[in-house]
Design a protein around this motif. Sequence first.
Motif, PDB file in Angstrom:
ATOM      1  N   ASN A   7       0.823  -1.219   0.000  1.00 10.53           N
ATOM      2  CA  ASN A   7       0.000   0.000   0.000  1.00 10.53           C
ATOM      3  C   ASN A   7       0.850   1.259   0.000  1.00 10.53           C
ATOM      4  N   VAL A  57      -5.147   8.758   4.531  1.00 12.41           N
ATOM      5  CA  VAL A  57      -5.727   7.426   4.459  1.00 12.41           C
ATOM      6  C   VAL A  57      -5.627   6.826   5.863  1.00 12.41           C
ATOM      7  N   ASP A  60      -6.340   1.953   9.531  1.00 13.03           N
ATOM      8  CA  ASP A  60      -7.086   0.711   9.317  1.00 13.03           C
ATOM      9  C   ASP A  60      -7.000   0.268   7.859  1.00 13.03           C
ATOM     10  N   LEU A  61      -7.146   1.206   6.937  1.00 16.01           N
ATOM     11  CA  LEU A  61      -7.067   0.874   5.514  1.00 16.01           C
ATOM     12  C   LEU A  61      -5.637   0.552   5.091  1.00 16.01           C
ATOM     13  N   VAL A  65      -6.570  -3.180   3.859  1.00 18.76           N
ATOM     14  CA  VAL A  65      -7.249  -3.107   2.570  1.00 18.76           C
ATOM     15  C   VAL A  65      -6.234  -2.917   1.454  1.00 18.76           C
ATOM     16  N   LEU A  67      -5.243  -1.128  -1.361  1.00 20.01           N
ATOM     17  CA  LEU A  67      -5.615   0.168  -1.930  1.00 20.01           C
ATOM     18  C   LEU A  67      -5.519   0.186  -3.447  1.00 20.01           C
ATOM     19  N   PRO A  86     -12.716   3.854   6.483  1.00 18.82           N
ATOM     20  CA  PRO A  86     -12.932   2.412   6.519  1.00 18.82           C
ATOM     21  C   PRO A  86     -14.321   2.074   7.018  1.00 18.82           C
TER      22      PRO A  86
END
Length: 254
Positions: A7, A57, A60-61, A65, A67, A86
């Motif tokens: 990320n 950002v 948590d992301l 996640v 991206l 998120p």
Amino acid sequence: MSLFSDNIRFLRIQKNISQEKLASALLIARARYVKYESGTSEAPYDILKRISKFYHVSIDLLLNVDLRKIDMDGLLKLEDNRILLPITIDAGGENTIEIIPQKAKAGYLNGYSDPEFIEGLQQISLPFLKNGKFRAFPVSGDSMPPHRDGSFIIGKYVESLGEVRDGRTYILLTKNEGIVYKRLNKNGKNSLVLSSDNSFYEPYSVRASDVLEIWEYACSIATNEFEPDSLEPQSIRDMFNSLRNEIKALKHLQ
């Protein structure tokens, strides 16, 4: 390579910035940053916070996640608003909703993009609210009856100004006024007209560049019992129209 390292490498390339310049912005040595991007070392919490704020950002992301699979260009096109929100779930699998208490209302203007501030808020879940990011905001004043002080408006995050529908109600976070709950109408591409349901208050415009967040009305929570006459919108309008006419008449006599 970890999801986090993938990320931050993706975000750096998207931003077209070198590892040297990014490390300098994070106040660390390039050699130290390279280890985070290569996945050979884990970033401590203080560095995670700096990276989160640099890219807007959430932590948590960054950690959970991919991206690369998110439409980064589809975010809200408003000045200083590039934060990704998120969607978190509770133990029962329901979306969690952060609650902004009245005492934290003023602080939200400074903390809305601070992951630590948001993560420290109390949370609830409502099973009937799905497919989106929701947050609860406190109501102040009498401009949007029947909602009163102590009530909460739960809003769904709006990702694009194109999603704003004329005549609907929204929670806005603005640079000058903080949190406001109003009925919106688009006035061209660069401004919004904010109107109160209480006609005593005149509509006004705000520039799109002054708006930091927009949340569309999803539902409300009343924390105080309604009195019988408070449920009669026409009587409320008549009362305030009468007061407004009296004020205008007094101004003419001056």
